[in-house]
Design an enzyme around this catalytic site. Structure first.
Site, PDB file in Angstrom:
ATOM      1  CB  CYS B 341      42.671  37.194  30.438  1.00 34.81           C
ATOM      2  SG  CYS B 341      44.166  37.927  29.796  1.00 34.81           S
ATOM      3  CD1 TRP B 344      46.350  36.184  37.065  1.00 36.85           C
ATOM      4  CD2 TRP B 344      47.245  37.371  35.400  1.00 36.85           C
ATOM      5  NE1 TRP B 344      47.704  35.991  37.100  1.00 36.85           N
ATOM      6  CE2 TRP B 344      48.282  36.707  36.091  1.00 36.85           C
ATOM      7  CE3 TRP B 344      47.581  38.178  34.319  1.00 36.85           C
ATOM      8  CZ2 TRP B 344      49.621  36.821  35.726  1.00 36.85           C
ATOM      9  CZ3 TRP B 344      48.907  38.296  33.954  1.00 36.85           C
ATOM     10  CH2 TRP B 344      49.912  37.620  34.651  1.00 36.85           C
ATOM     11  CG  HIS B 345      46.538  41.694  32.917  1.00 36.20           C
ATOM     12  ND1 HIS B 345      45.959  40.638  32.268  1.00 36.20           N
ATOM     13  CD2 HIS B 345      47.775  41.826  32.385  1.00 36.20           C
ATOM     14  CE1 HIS B 345      46.810  40.152  31.376  1.00 36.20           C
ATOM     15  NE2 HIS B 345      47.919  40.854  31.425  1.00 36.20           N
ATOM     16  N   GLY B 346      44.613  42.922  37.025  1.00 30.62           N
ATOM     17  CA  GLY B 346      44.415  43.904  38.086  1.00 30.62           C
ATOM     18  C   GLY B 346      42.987  43.895  38.588  1.00 30.62           C
ATOM     19  CG  PHE B 504      49.810  43.169  35.819  1.00 30.75           C
ATOM     20  CD1 PHE B 504      48.960  44.184  36.267  1.00 30.75           C
ATOM     21  CD2 PHE B 504      50.498  43.377  34.655  1.00 30.75           C
ATOM     22  CE1 PHE B 504      48.800  45.337  35.531  1.00 30.75           C
ATOM     23  CE2 PHE B 504      50.351  44.529  33.913  1.00 30.75           C
ATOM     24  CZ  PHE B 504      49.508  45.512  34.356  1.00 30.75           C
TER      25      PHE B 504
END
Lengths: 353, 504
Positions: B341, B344-346, B504
């Site tokens: 997770c 996935w954001h960066g 993102f």
């Protein structure tokens, strides 16, 4: 289902309620900003500075010298030094770089008369400042709350800017400032960093106090406008309009350079563009041999603010340069007086810092 | 005068000064939205609904291409490829489930490979070969979101959850501009039938007014609140990035401001997205439900970015084994899900750290479900979430460490003289200073100004119900309180800040 839109009475009401909420919001906002909320500390300081300088300008009868700029005016120039050299009453009329030139000129125009001289050592940012940025400067809120007479004389975009100058932060801090003023609060820094004298000069920025900012100054990379931005700048157009007005009304305008770091001065093309703005408008332009540049150690906290010692040195050099320029297009009697002055001071003083 | 601080932020979004078309920008509100709505409903009124959907798809692609038109080809190619793959999966599922699973695996691999190439190639290369030169691959807008949407569609076709739909409906679902850029991540089975309904393009004033109301509230959350707190957070975090030693108050104020910024920014965006979809007769799921009012970290994740939580649970945590396995394996699943997770954001270690922190919080919460009084539980959750935001916002691990040191008080506690003079006992713990240099605009009045703003922001998030649970009358009051400020920020504020989740 039918393919026609169906609008029931309650749907219509929902839209009306939404429209009413938006309208009520606008009304509430305008009333609060124009009549209730004020920032007596943040904006009040600027307003009182400007009003005090205008009051001095209004009190002077007969020819005078007025210096108009951003903070470079009061922090790097000293009318207290210039006035005795020129034998001409002087007002340091600049306040802050964020004050719109249209507003500054609008306030000063009624106080300028034939025979007066206005010296403009404007910061680069003032020439290139956009119309939008000008519309939203600190003067917008000042005009809406305290100076609607001047606001009405400005363009409609300034009215809109003034009407919508208050953001959430302003709205939240306004009651805090109003309460602090009511409780007799004084800014702790103002006592430490000096004040403004009767001429409108900033005093008290001593070299000793400036030591605290030397590390920041040493690391600072000043921003410079390019020549095209100066030529096309909205601020430049306001300066040109003011010069045109001044020429019609017998007011002499002289352009000049702001103070800056000697090791990071503006590009030659930028300087040429500033010079050309004044020369093309048919007025004189003063350029000291050092081009108003000084070592970083001569500054207090930014390139627009010399420390007090260098403020006086710069002002003395400038006064002699102004005397020369003013003699060139003055009437014969005035020329004789200025020439006498120059002889008495010694020509070697001119151009020296 | 120094260069405007916001300039690099715009540059970051494309190396060009033209930003993506944002919901809170003048071109969107004054141009795109009215034209899109008018065309959609006129075609719905005078032509077949398919024409209205074609118009909506064209508008969505225009919206996406506004920033960099060449990426429309990528989006279109991805839609076509996934549509073809979904057809294969559906046909295979009818007579050979193993073949369907193979096609599904191939489809997921295709989508993840695309995402990995554009988003993680440089990160992985640098992790494997720190000395290797960067590839400088340009990250296409919204790729993280449309990748997830399409994986959901493929999985739905394999499980039989998604029925066959036309290419127009599928393409409109993926490219639908209200959710394209930053979610909510919507389930194909919920949205495609709504788009396929014959009544979709019939104007409904109740939907228009309800959608507009939500949009205006979201606009205020983003422009008036989010951007205000963003200024305060930027001051502190930028100073920490430059190596400045932030004092206790400066560091905490920056962290608290960022907690508000990201909430108002993203929940404001979600409200706007839900409102826009509603105007177009499409219902989106709720994405935020007062997350800072959560009493534990698991509840926080049921309230924060709800649709991402669904996705991670259904498509990652449960396939990994979920909770129906040994405690050790369950812990591993939980931490792995949260690490991914974060990633996935960066593509940065600071995001991995953020995800890892939340993974640890969740594991601790499951292992020791301590019962605390309501307020204490809420404060503890808030503290944990705020600390985790620090690496999430910081430029790198060094900046995060610097901020955390400041928050721990290792650089001392300083307060403005004005406060210490007013309340002398504070002087026992705090050093009086004329100004706090890394707080707000570093003026004498910055402390009361930032304090007043933070108080308002935290009052709203802790004491007020979420927009979705507000009665309509209260929503109107919210518009009355905020509309003029939104207008002020939209037309008269000098900067427009992109949504944080655009990255993102």
């Amino acid at each position: 289902m039918s393919r026609r839109s169906c609008i029931s009475g309650s749907d219509r009401h929902a839209l009306w309620r939404l429209a009413a909420a938006c309208l009520a919001s606008l009304l509430l906002y305008v009333v609060l900003c124009a009549e209730v909320l004020d920032r007596p500390l943040t904006l009040g300081f600027l307003r009182h500075e400007l009003d005090a300088k205008l009051a001095r300008g209004a009190a002077l009868h007969g020819p005078k010298l007025v210096i108009l700029a951003g903070s470079n005016g009061p922090y790097s120039h000293r009318c207290e030094t210039i006035e005795p050299i020129l034998h001409l009453p002087c007002v340091n009329g600049g306040v802050a770089v964020g004050i719109g030139l249209d507003y500054l000129f609008a306030r000063w125009r009624p106080l300028l008369h034939p025979g007066d001289t206005v010296y403009l050592p404007m910061e680069e940012a003032q020439y290139v400042r956009s119309r939008t940025a000008t519309m939203l400067g600190p003067d917008a809120a000042i005009m809406l709350r305290h100076d609607r007479a001047t606001l009405l004389h400005l363009t409609p975009d300034r009215w809109a800017g003034a009407l919508f100058a208050t953001g959430l932060r302003d709205a939240l801090v306004a009651p805090v400032e109003m309460a602090l003023v009511a409780a007799g609060f004084r800014d702790a820094r103002s006592a430490l960093e000096g004040g403004t004298n009767a001429w409108g000069d900033h005093t008290g920025h001593t070299a000793a106090l400036g030591m605290a900012s030397q590390a920041v100054l040493a690391a600072e990379t000043p921003w410079h406008a390019d020549a095209a931005a100066i030529r096309d700048g909205y601020g430049s157009s306001l300066v040109a309009q003011f010069i045109a007005w001044a020429r019609v009304h017998g007011v002499r305008v002289i352009g000049g350079l702001p103070t800056e770091f000697a090791d990071a001065a503006m590009p030659d093309a930028t300087r040429a563009a500033i010079r050309q703005l004044y020369l093309a408008a048919g007025v004189r332009f003063v350029e000291l041999p050092n081009r108003s540049t000084y070592p970083r150690a001569a500054f207090f906290d930014t390139p627009d603010h010399l420390n007090q010692h260098w403020q006086m040195i710069h002002s003395a050099a400038l006064a002699h340069a102004l005397a020369t320029q003013m003699a060139r297009d003055a009437n014969p009697e005035e020329t004789v007086a200025v020439k006498k002055l120059l002889r008495s001071k010694g020509t070697d003083a001119v151009g020296r810092y | 005068m120094l260069l405007p601080a916001r300039l690099p932020l715009l540059m970051e979004f494309g190396g060009t000064l033209r930003p993506a078309m944002l919901f809170h920008s003048q071109p969107f509100i004054l141009g795109f939205l009215p034209l899109c709505l008018a065309g959609f409903f006129l075609l719905g009124r005078f032509a077949e609904p398919a024409w209205a959907l074609r118009w909506l798809l064209a508008c969505s692609l225009f919206f996406y291409g506004w920033w960099k038109p060449e990426f429309v080809l990528l989006l279109a190619g991805s839609i076509l490829a996934n549509y073809a793959l979904a057809g294969r999966i559906r046909r295979a599922a009818a007579h050979s489930p193993p073949a369907a699973r193979r096609w599904l695996a191939a489809g997921i691999a295709f989508n993840l490979a695309l995402l990995a190439w554009f988003k993680y190639a440089d990160f992985l290369l640098h992790a494997a070969l720190p000395q290797a030169p960067a590839l400088h691959i340009f990250l296409p807008l919204a790729i993280s979101f449309f990748t997830f949407q399409q994986i959901m569609f493929l999985a739905g076709n394999a499980s039989g959850e998604c029925t066959e739909c036309g290419l127009l409906h599928y393409a409109t679902f993926v490219a639908f501009f209200p959710h394209l850029i930053a979610g909510p991540i919507v389930r194909p089975r919920d949205i495609i039938p709504q788009l396929a309904a014959r009544s979709v393009a019939i104007p409904r004033v109740d939907n228009l007014s309800a959608g507009l109301l939500l949009f205006l509230i979201g606009l205020a959350k983003k422009l008036v609140l989010g951007d205000t707190f963003g200024c305060f957070a930027d001051t502190g975090f930028n100073a920490a990035a430059l190596g400045a030693p932030l004092s206790f108050v400066e560091a905490w104020y920056a962290a608290l401001a960022y907690g508000l910024q990201i909430y108002f920014d993203f929940s404001g965006y979600s409200d706007m997205a839900i409102g826009l979809a509603r105007m177009l007769n499409v219902d989106f799921p709720v994405n935020f439900a007062s997350p800072y009012q959560a009493r534990n970290i698991a509840e926080f994740w049921r309230r924060w970015h709800i649709t991402l939580g669904w996705f991670l649970r259904d498509y990652l945590y449960i396939p990994l084994g979920g909770s129906r396995c040994s405690p050790a394996r369950r812990t591993l699943n939980l931490v792995a899900t949260m690490l991914l997770c974060g990633l996935w954001h960066g593509a940065a270690w600071s995001f991995v750290l953020w995800g890892g922190l939340h993974g640890v919080y969740l594991v601790l919460h499951r292992a020791w479900p301590v019962r605390l009084p309501y307020a204490a539980a809420q404060m503890l959750t808030l503290l944990a979430v705020t600390i985790a935001w620090v690496p999430f916002r910081a430029d790198g691990l060094h900046t995060a460490w610097s901020m955390l040191r400041g928050m721990a008080g290792s650089n001392g506690i300083a307060l403005p003289q004005l406060i210490v003079q007013a309340v002398p006992p504070i002087g026992w713990i705090a050093t009086p200073v004329p100004v706090l240099p890394f707080l707000g605009d570093a003026r004498t009045l910055s402390f009361p100004e930032v304090s007043a703003c933070l108080l308002l922001g935290w009052f709203i998030v802790l004491a007020m119900p979420s927009v979705q649970t507000l009665p309509v009358k209260a929503r109107h009051w919210a518009v009355t309180a905020s509309f003029a400020f939104s207008l002020q920020a939209l037309f008269f504020a000098p900067h427009v800040t992109p949504f944080l989740y655009f990255r993102f």
